[in-house]
Design an enzyme around this catalytic site. Sequence first.
Site, short mmCIF file in Angstrom:
data_model
loop_
_atom_site.label_atom_id
_atom_site.label_comp_id
_atom_site.label_asym_id
_atom_site.label_seq_id
_atom_site.Cartn_x
_atom_site.Cartn_y
_atom_site.Cartn_z
N GLN A 189 -18.23 21.08 -68.67
CA GLN A 189 -18.82 20.54 -70.07
C GLN A 189 -20.30 21.07 -69.96
O GLN A 189 -20.85 20.83 -69.30
CB GLN A 189 -18.66 19.14 -70.25
CG GLN A 189 -17.10 18.50 -70.55
CD GLN A 189 -16.39 19.07 -71.63
OE1 GLN A 189 -16.97 19.45 -72.54
NE2 GLN A 189 -15.29 18.45 -71.74
N TYR A 217 -4.61 18.52 -67.04
CA TYR A 217 -5.61 19.27 -67.39
C TYR A 217 -6.95 18.49 -66.90
O TYR A 217 -7.84 18.32 -67.52
CB TYR A 217 -5.80 19.57 -68.79
CG TYR A 217 -4.29 19.93 -69.82
CD1 TYR A 217 -4.03 20.95 -69.85
CD2 TYR A 217 -3.83 18.76 -70.27
CE1 TYR A 217 -2.62 21.20 -70.48
CE2 TYR A 217 -2.69 19.09 -71.05
CZ TYR A 217 -2.12 20.51 -71.03
OH TYR A 217 -1.04 20.68 -71.82
N ASN A 222 -13.50 15.35 -63.86
CA ASN A 222 -14.59 14.89 -64.78
C ASN A 222 -14.15 13.40 -65.31
O ASN A 222 -14.72 12.45 -65.15
CB ASN A 222 -14.67 15.80 -66.08
CG ASN A 222 -15.77 15.30 -67.16
OD1 ASN A 222 -16.90 15.10 -66.56
ND2 ASN A 222 -15.74 15.29 -68.19
N GLU A 238 -3.83 19.64 -62.36
CA GLU A 238 -4.75 21.08 -62.92
C GLU A 238 -4.06 21.94 -62.50
O GLU A 238 -3.97 22.22 -61.28
CB GLU A 238 -6.16 20.80 -62.53
CG GLU A 238 -7.04 21.80 -62.62
CD GLU A 238 -7.40 22.32 -64.05
OE1 GLU A 238 -7.10 23.48 -64.26
OE2 GLU A 238 -7.38 21.45 -65.06
N ASP A 298 -6.60 16.68 -71.98
CA ASP A 298 -7.63 17.44 -72.26
C ASP A 298 -7.34 18.75 -72.34
O ASP A 298 -7.74 19.62 -71.29
CB ASP A 298 -8.97 17.02 -71.23
CG ASP A 298 -10.19 17.62 -71.65
OD1 ASP A 298 -10.29 18.18 -72.78
OD2 ASP A 298 -11.14 17.52 -70.86
N CYS A 323 -10.76 20.02 -77.94
CA CYS A 323 -11.93 21.03 -78.30
C CYS A 323 -11.56 21.71 -79.59
O CYS A 323 -12.30 22.82 -79.95
CB CYS A 323 -12.54 21.84 -77.26
SG CYS A 323 -11.05 22.66 -76.48
N GLU A 357 -16.09 18.44 -80.55
CA GLU A 357 -15.24 17.84 -79.29
C GLU A 357 -14.63 16.50 -79.97
O GLU A 357 -15.43 15.70 -80.88
CB GLU A 357 -16.03 17.61 -78.17
CG GLU A 357 -15.08 17.38 -76.81
CD GLU A 357 -14.59 18.45 -76.22
OE1 GLU A 357 -14.02 18.32 -75.14
OE2 GLU A 357 -15.17 19.70 -76.56
#
EC number: 2.1.1.-
Length: 367
Positions: A189, A217, A222, A238, A298, A323, A357
């Site tokens: 980010q 994801y 994070n 991921e 995400d 996003c 976002e």
Amino acid sequence: MAVIKIDTSQYDAQLSEKEQRIAAQFQRFGVDKLEVFSSEPINYRQRAEFRVWHDGDDLFHIMFDQQTKDKIRVDSFDPAAPLVGEVMQVMIDNLKSCEILRRKLFQIDYLSTLSGEILVSLLYHKPLDEHWLSEINTLKEKLSSKYKIDFIGRARKQKEMLGDDYVTERLNVNGQELIYQQVENSFTQPNAKVNIKMLEWAQDLCKPLKNDLLELYCGNGNFSIALAGSFNKVLATEISKSSVHSAQYNIAQNKVDNLDIIRMSSEEFTQAMNGERSFSRLEGIDLNSYNCQTILVDPPRAGMDTLTCDLVANYESIIYISCNPETLERDLDHLTRTHEVKRFAIFDQFPYTHHIESGVFLQKKNT
């Protein structure tokens, strides 16, 4: 138009426009009130990438106008975090006077942290030889007296590291310091202070939730690292090898003992959950031992495919970080057949642009 110079008096108006636009777009999902999280109005980006323009003895950063493709000289960059802005000027001053370092240089990338580290990547249209290594070592020694700085040199099929190829960010999230390795050329980010607000919002959502969490994801961990304390166990997926490596590093640094990361795409994980395929990457992980009632997604700008939406809809609670409002709207059309929107937040990660976002919390409808 690329955001280079900022009139901070316009900040509130541009955020209000985003709030009104998103509220109107998602009104049909029963969104009564948006939670709005603002950014710093200036100096908010921890990373920046520029092309380099050579004009005789002069040398400077440039960006390209997105509409006209015209090049724009960038001597100062208002969105950049103070450390990035300062090092940008230092780099130009030092590169101008060094023929070996400036020759065939076409791009400079900056990656910094709130904790004061910066990584500078120099990209070249030439092989990097021992003369280049000698000069960049001299520059690193010179700048290290003031900055915690590392360098990467890149050319075709070549990567030279002067120090690490990552920075270590330290974020204060609800009074807890979280440590994140952020690797060059991997997604992180860009607006660290807004990222903190996103993590704190997600932690607030998870306070009353129980059992286990599944995250798709997950990037460098994070969210999953910040949320691990709210659940018995966390399983995260991921696809990027470098992001998985960083996530494992971050798990160890933060002493998280209830989080497993597996390298597979959301599509592959859906196949595994449905019993359609077996994967050696799942060896040692018993999916049946997890009681995941909450899922966090995400996804990239493309959103989720239909099969992943079907998988996500099986969970009691859904946290969707987006996003891209357009693909979020499409996916909510699917998810609201079984779930209802309980909370909707917007995070101004990218001030003065149309990008926004969003975070949406959904819970299964009572049947």
